[in-house]
Write a protein that holds these residues in place. Structure first.
Motif, PDB file in Angstrom:
ATOM      1  N   LYS A 169     -27.672 -32.720  28.639  1.00  0.00           N
ATOM      2  CA  LYS A 169     -26.774 -32.496  29.769  1.00  0.00           C
ATOM      3  C   LYS A 169     -26.206 -33.811  30.283  1.00  0.00           C
ATOM      4  O   LYS A 169     -26.911 -34.816  30.368  1.00  0.00           O
ATOM      5  CB  LYS A 169     -27.503 -31.774  30.905  1.00  0.00           C
TER       6      LYS A 169
ATOM      7  N   ASP B 235     -24.008 -35.917  33.456  1.00  0.00           N
ATOM      8  CA  ASP B 235     -24.237 -36.023  34.900  1.00  0.00           C
ATOM      9  C   ASP B 235     -23.604 -34.856  35.658  1.00  0.00           C
ATOM     10  O   ASP B 235     -24.181 -34.366  36.645  1.00  0.00           O
ATOM     11  CB  ASP B 235     -23.672 -37.344  35.429  1.00  0.00           C
TER      12      ASP B 235
ATOM     13  N   TYR C 188     -25.861 -31.889  35.300  1.00  0.00           N
ATOM     14  CA  TYR C 188     -27.061 -32.088  36.115  1.00  0.00           C
ATOM     15  C   TYR C 188     -26.790 -31.721  37.568  1.00  0.00           C
ATOM     16  O   TYR C 188     -27.588 -30.999  38.197  1.00  0.00           O
ATOM     17  CB  TYR C 188     -27.535 -33.537  36.025  1.00  0.00           C
TER      18      TYR C 188
ATOM     19  N   LYS D 281     -28.630 -28.704  39.533  1.00  0.00           N
ATOM     20  CA  LYS D 281     -29.433 -29.021  40.719  1.00  0.00           C
ATOM     21  C   LYS D 281     -28.971 -28.192  41.910  1.00  0.00           C
ATOM     22  O   LYS D 281     -29.807 -27.616  42.638  1.00  0.00           O
ATOM     23  CB  LYS D 281     -29.324 -30.514  41.036  1.00  0.00           C
TER      24      LYS D 281
ATOM     25  N   VAL E 295     -32.681 -29.952  29.374  1.00  0.00           N
ATOM     26  CA  VAL E 295     -33.086 -29.146  30.528  1.00  0.00           C
ATOM     27  C   VAL E 295     -33.817 -27.916  30.004  1.00  0.00           C
ATOM     28  O   VAL E 295     -33.308 -27.222  29.114  1.00  0.00           O
ATOM     29  CB  VAL E 295     -31.864 -28.744  31.370  1.00  0.00           C
TER      30      VAL E 295
ATOM     31  N   ILE F 250     -35.282 -31.415  34.107  1.00  0.00           N
ATOM     32  CA  ILE F 250     -34.417 -32.230  33.257  1.00  0.00           C
ATOM     33  C   ILE F 250     -35.231 -33.438  32.835  1.00  0.00           C
ATOM     34  O   ILE F 250     -35.952 -34.031  33.646  1.00  0.00           O
ATOM     35  CB  ILE F 250     -33.108 -32.633  33.965  1.00  0.00           C
TER      36      ILE F 250
ATOM     37  N   LEU G 289     -35.999 -29.509  39.135  1.00  0.00           N
ATOM     38  CA  LEU G 289     -34.757 -29.281  39.874  1.00  0.00           C
ATOM     39  C   LEU G 289     -34.994 -28.560  41.191  1.00  0.00           C
ATOM     40  O   LEU G 289     -34.266 -28.768  42.157  1.00  0.00           O
ATOM     41  CB  LEU G 289     -33.772 -28.492  39.007  1.00  0.00           C
TER      42      LEU G 289
END
Length: 364
Positions: free
Chosen positions: A141, A143, A146, A150, A323, A345, A354
């Protein structure tokens, strides 16, 4: 086509060079959405995104082209119902600049008739699935992903907590599920699944939420997830309605230790089967090995279930950016089931959970 999708297309072509791939063929799927931002209507009419080292374009029914153009600058090779897709596909293949007998990667989720249409047009082609190309990229993954995962996980914390807060004597599983789904909807997310299990129903790992009413002395398992801004969540927490029994607290402690063991084993370079073993060994040593009946985890990204899979036989080597879930469980028929699930992650120094919701038993 966005800058993000330009980057992904460039990364895919790099992987194609590294793996000796001449053509990647994607159907209307999460693979296509990941690579292009296009998520077309899928029916019996052939739709494909074909990516070669020098060209990328869509085979698309003419009636869907204008809508899809809003999401990409890639060219379309449209076909009408009256003519069929063969001529448009030939034009797209000619533009792709393929060698004789190309090495083709097929979307494993593509309809069989789509795949055969392509392979019949490429006599002598070798073929495999997407594991080392699109799948390789999706498993790591970036950014942006992510941040989306999240945010979805934090919303899921609120939804599941609302479910536990709604517990009262006589409430049904379906009523609690409605409370959870309403949290997603109010936040602009889409409910994906909501499994609420009272008492012995928790011993079924895939229980279908129903009309069972809550009573004092029931364990409560909630496994739920929604989709926020295109990315899902998935988490399981377990509570007890009334004074928890010693057996419940003992089992909760064993499963928590199994989670901790899997987290400790999660490092880049470790085979996925070692994570499964770390969790399974804790449960087996406690005498409940035969009550842990499923894999330890699954990957998550655009799809709730995607590689990597944490099974006893998986040789997948974990890498930064992956992830996946960690979700060991113990299931006691007629009593309760206890599964604790978090999505993590993987970073260079280990996993980041997360969710912000503690795994401690929720006592009501």
């Amino acid at each position: 086509m966005s800058a993000l999708h330009d980057q992904r297309l460039a990364a895919l072509r790099q992987r194609m060079t590294e793996t000796g791939t001449d053509l990647v063929a994607l159907g209307p799927s999460s693979h296509m959405y990941y690579m292009s931002g296009v998520d077309p209507h899928g029916d019996e009419r052939p739709v494909m995104l074909l990516v070669s080292k020098s060209h990328a374009g869509f085979l698309m029914p003419a009636l869907n082209v204008d809508s899809s153009r809003q999401n990409t600058a890639l060219p379309f090779f449209p076909w009408a119902d009256d003519d069929g897709p063969a001529a448009a596909l030939q034009s797209l293949l000619q533009a792709s600049g393929l060698p004789q007998a190309p090495n083709v990667v097929l979307d494993e989720t593509m309809r069989t008739d789509f795949a055969l249409l392509l392979l019949d047009a490429l006599p002598g082609a070798s073929r495999r699935f997407t594991e080392d190309t699109v799948g390789f990229l999706r498993a790591r993954k970036d950014d942006a992903e992510y941040r989306l995962l999240k945010a979805s996980a934090v919303l899921n914390d609120r939804a599941i907590q609302a479910g536990f807060d709604a517990l009262k004597d006589g409430i049904t599983e379906l009523e609690v599920a409605t409370v959870i789904r309403d949290v997603y909807k109010k936040a602009g997310a889409v409910p994906v699944f909501t499994s609420v299990c009272f008492g012995g129903n928790g011993a079924f790992p895939h229980h279908h939420t129903g009309d069972t009413r809550l009573k004092v002395g029931d364990a409560v398992l909630i496994d739920a997830g929604g989709r926020l801004d295109g990315y899902p969540s998935d988490m399981t927490r377990v509570g007890f309605f009334g004074e928890p029994t010693e057996e419940f607290l003992e089992i909760h402690g064993i499963v928590e230790r199994a989670v901790q063991a899997a987290l400790a084993a999660s490092r880049p370079g470790v085979a996925a089967k070692e994570i499964d073993k770390a969790a399974r060994d804790v449960i087996a040593e406690a005498g409940y090995g035969d009550r842990f009946s499923h894999r330890t985890g699954h990957g998550m990204g655009i799809d709730i279930h995607e590689p990597p899979y944490l099974t006893a036989t998986s040789e997948t080597v974990l890498d930064e950016g992956m992830v996946y879930s960690i979700e060991p469980g113990i299931y006691l028929p007629g009593k309760f089931g206890l599964r604790l699930e978090d999505i993590v992650i993987l970073h260079e120094d280990g996993p980041e959970i997360l969710s912000d919701m503690p795994r401690a038993a929720v006592l009501r």
